[in-house]
Enzyme design. Structure first.
Site: not given
Length: 817
Positions: A233-237
């Site tokens: 996952g992308d950061a905080g996504a």
């Protein structure tokens, strides 16, 4: 997808049986805890390696990815990837807990729109070229060992991600043909080849569904590679699913849905795995997840770790023990210089270049990038930097420079804004003595102020106090940029962009960014101490040749989180080049930027124009070699340069087919075409020959031509093959790149160039059949120097059918017809 080799599969099966459920859940976060009882060390995903090792101290800084792409040289790009992979290994050996071997590169989002803030991170607007060049970089990162990985490359960001404005809440609507023909191929190539082993999902939604929940993760990505593909996952996504996207009611459901959709490793809450572990544990308790869901993700993670040698003794790892001396070693410096050289694109030349370095040649290097080399957000820390000015100074006896910036003072009544001239700087206050500030225009009226006394930029600290203690604009939140707004009675207001506050003077005489609006702001009188354009023009008039260096600051006005509104050059920069050109007709414009500009007015009448992306530590050395003819300008554009942003569709219109977008469908006349780039020699094309003029879909056709260097010096050429289908049931590209060859020829040398046309790639997605088709059709073959500079024409008749890899595509729920 085929099974992994039996020993690897057996080892993972064994680990899965011995790991407890809490231990497995602990492996699903970016920072994975060690399991000492099983000999499983801690592991971290996500070392940034876009064009060098980033955020981990000094490392070789190569040209931006867009610059590497403009070399059109897969072997060079592979070598750069290998160098970066070795430097990641060095950093990992020094700090194995903080520096992981899963690298987040390359970015394979096709560069659909040059206004995208992250344009610098991609390779091309053409998906096939993106796939080929990104595969080369990933291949270098992973290494050539059949079983072990040097690093584990992660392609990003899946899928349909080309806008920063509201990126977490906008939906990229992808018609089926755009999805299959434009978006997916760039991701497929590095995964199918085995060069990349992981994928990162993107922030946006796709057709109304968060990309982290996209069914395409399972339906497409999982079918392209022979080995397991880890998806991160992308950061905080993942937190956005129940957060700003409001797609699910709470984080427990959002995290569970992401894991079920195929997100194996969650990048949340920085180094703290606790919230992720708690949410996934609660999801299991609620029945939203099963242990088999967890096992599936852990299996993919362990598969990558096993191939990295993470579970074996160091002496068995062919990539272990890389010498620390590799970091920024002489060979990597040479490679950085060559990569920068091959990235430089000669856009136009009326004969001024190359310069002849005769004794006494006087050159003025002018503009905001004359003596500066900038890092972008994903750059490593420069171990050193050679600017344009420094590069020429090392080769010529008389080189002058000026940044072209206006110098101003700010007055309030009978007092002036003043700041310390010590290296550490200090607060801006009112004083009887004025401090001069150099004003840098980075476009869209966004300015940076540099204090003359200590050469440090002005920014606002955490309390809003303005201080001159910054090396320049930078950071995730850029606190060093302002706009000058008109105030009452001819005064000027300072608007601080990061805080959206206006500058006032407090009771202690300090300048602070704390006024919520212009009504409460302090108005200053701006006094011009020096006209930067006039001073630069004076130096130009006294020189034999002027070199004007314009472009962007990679941390301002077009970067991650911030798209551009248009393609315009900063107004002060355009005024500068005009003033210099008026003073000296022998003016070379050098544009160094993360993206294309509409430079039609700025380049009018100029005899020579060059472009490069930000070129890293050796930028100035490479540029000097090209200007002086010691080396060829080796680059070719991988994006269209438009004359005006009015030619572009809305930034959120992802339908490249319907919108006539990119070089594939654009019907206008570009400022500079896809594939364009000149050299210092001349090349003739002749003798087009095809291995067959009529074939059946699935066959490969060899396309040959003779290329001759008719100039007086050795030169480099990129021979490009395009096709156009003459008739079709659907709208087809006007031109589409199929192959290319980069060649070097001595004066008078002739070479037969062989290009290959894979007729399977003439396919298009037939919505009525739910699969790819190749029609019965005649295709025009075009060989030339760019998409618009065609030198040879031919024709090929193709008998259609279903391509060899044209499996029927599964239906995608919710996708519009």
């Amino acid at each position: 997808m085929t099974d992994s080799p039996a020993p690897s599969r057996a080892r993972i099966d064994d680990l899965l049986t011995r790991l407890t459920l809490p231990e497995k859940i602990g492996l699903l976060h970016q920072w994975q805890a060690a399991v000492p009882r099983l000999g499983l060390p801690a592991f971290r995903t996500g070392t940034e390696a876009l064009h060098g090792v980033a955020w981990l101290g000094e490392a070789t800084v190569f040209p931006q990815a867009l610059g590497l792409a403009s070399s059109w040289n897969p072997e060079l790009i592979r070598a750069v990837g290998a160098a970066v992979g070795d430097e990641v290994r060095v950093k990992h050996q020094a700090d194995p807990l903080r520096v992981g071997l899963n690298v987040w590169a390359p970015v394979v989002n096709p560069l659909r729109d040059p206004r995208w803030g992250r344009n610098e991170e991609g390779w091309s607007e053409d998906p096939w070229l993106t796939g080929r060049l990104a595969t080369a970089y990933a291949r270098g990162l992973r290494g050539e060992h059949p079983e072990r990985l040097r690093t584990a490359p992660t392609v990003k960001h899946f899928l349909g991600y080309n806008n920063e404005t509201d990126r977490a809440t906008t939906s990229s609507d992808l018609p089926p043909r755009v999805l299959r023909e434009y978006e997916l191929p760039a991701y497929r190539a590095p995964l199918e080849s085995g060069a990349a082993v992981a994928v990162m999902a993107s922030y946006n939604l796709v057709d109304g569904v968060p990309a982290h929940l996209s069914p395409l993760i399972a339906q497409e990505l999982r079918g392209w590679a022979d080995d397991e593909v880890m998806v991160v996952g992308d950061a905080g996504a993942v937190g956005n699913i129940a957060g700003v996207q409001q797609h699910l009611p709470d984080h427990v459901e959002g995290f569970a849905a992401a894991l079920r959709a195929g997100i194996d490793n969650l990048t949340e809450d920085d180094a703290d795995p606790t919230p992720t572990v708690e949410r996934l544990t609660e999801a299991l308790r609620r029945g939203l997840l099963t242990e088999s869901d967890v096992d599936r993700a852990v299996r993919r993670i362990l598969s990558v770790r096993l191939r990295l040698g993470d579970l074996d003794p160091p002496h068995t790892d062919p990539f272990a023990g890389v010498s620390p001396d590799v970091l920024d070693c002489p060979a990597h410096r040479d490679l950085a210089r060559e990569a920068a050289r091959q990235s430089i694109v000669l856009l136009r030349n009326d004969g001024l270049l190359p310069l002849t370095p005769t004794p006494g040649l006087r050159v003025a290097v002018l503009g905001p990038l004359a003596d500066a080399v900038y890092e972008d957000w994903y750059s490593g820390t420069l171990p050193y930097a050679v600017s344009a000015y420094q590069g020429l100074t090392g080769r010529l006896s008389t080189v002058t420079t000026h940044d072209g910036a206006d110098r101003i003072a700010l007055r309030l009544g009978d007092r002036y804004v003043h700041c310390p001239d010590t290296p550490e700087g200090g607060p801006l206050t009112l004083h009887t003595e004025a401090t001069g500030f150099d004003v840098f225009d980075w476009g869209a009226d966004i300015l940076a102020l540099r204090a003359v006394g200590n050469g440090r930029h002005v920014g606002a600290d955490d309390d809003g106090v303005l201080v001159n203690d910054r090396p320049g604009p930078g950071g995730w939140v850029v606190r060093e940029t302002f706009r000058l707004r008109p105030g009452p009675q001819g005064t000027t207001l300072l608007h601080h962009l990061a805080t959206d506050r206006y500058v006032t003077v407090d009771a202690d005489g300090r300048l602070r960014a704390d006024a919520p609006g212009p009504q409460a702001a302090t108005g200053f009188t701006v006094e011009l101490l020096a006209d930067g354009a006039a001073e630069a023009a004076a130096l130009a008039a006294a020189a034999d040749v002027a070199v004007v260096t314009l472009g962007n600051h990679p941390m301002v006005n077009g970067r991650e989180t911030e798209d551009r509104a248009d393609l315009a050059l900063p107004a002060a920069q355009e005024a500068l080049v005009r003033a210099v050109h008026t003073a000296n007709p022998r003016t070379v414009l050098v544009v160094t930027s993360s993206y294309p500009y509409a430079i039609g007015a700025a380049q009018e009448g100029l005899p020579a124009v060059l472009w490069s992306a930000h070129g890293g530590q050796e930028h100035g050395a490479a540029l000097a070699a090209v200007l002086l003819g010691e080396a060829e300008p080796g680059g070719r554009l991988t994006q269209t340069w438009y004359a005006d942003a009015a030619e572009l569709p809305d930034l959120l219109d992802y339908d490249v087919i319907g919108a006539d977008a990119t070089y594939l469908y654009h019907r206008g006349d570009p400022l500079y075409a896809f594939g364009h780039g000149l050299g210092y020699s001349r090349f003739d094309y002749a003798g087009l020959r095809l291995s067959a003029t009529a074939v059946t879909a699935g066959e490969e056709v060899e396309v040959r031509c003779e290329v001759t260097n008719t100039g007086a010096r050795a030169g480099e050429e990129v021979v490009q093959l395009y096709t156009r289908q003459r008739r079709s049931r659907v709208k087809q590209p006007l031109r589409q790149l199929r192959d290319f060859a980069r060649i070097s020829l001595a004066p008078g040398e002739r070479r037969t160039v062989t290009l290959r046309l894979r007729t399977d790639e003439l396919r298009w997605w037939d919505e009525t059949r739910g699969g790819y088709v190749v029609e019965d059709a005649t295709h025009t073959l075009m060989i030339g120097r760019s998409a618009r500079d065609v030198r040879l024409l031919g024709a090929l008749t193709v008998r259609g059918g279903e391509p060899a890899d044209g499996r029927r595509a599964p239906a995608v729920a919710g996708r519009r017809p």
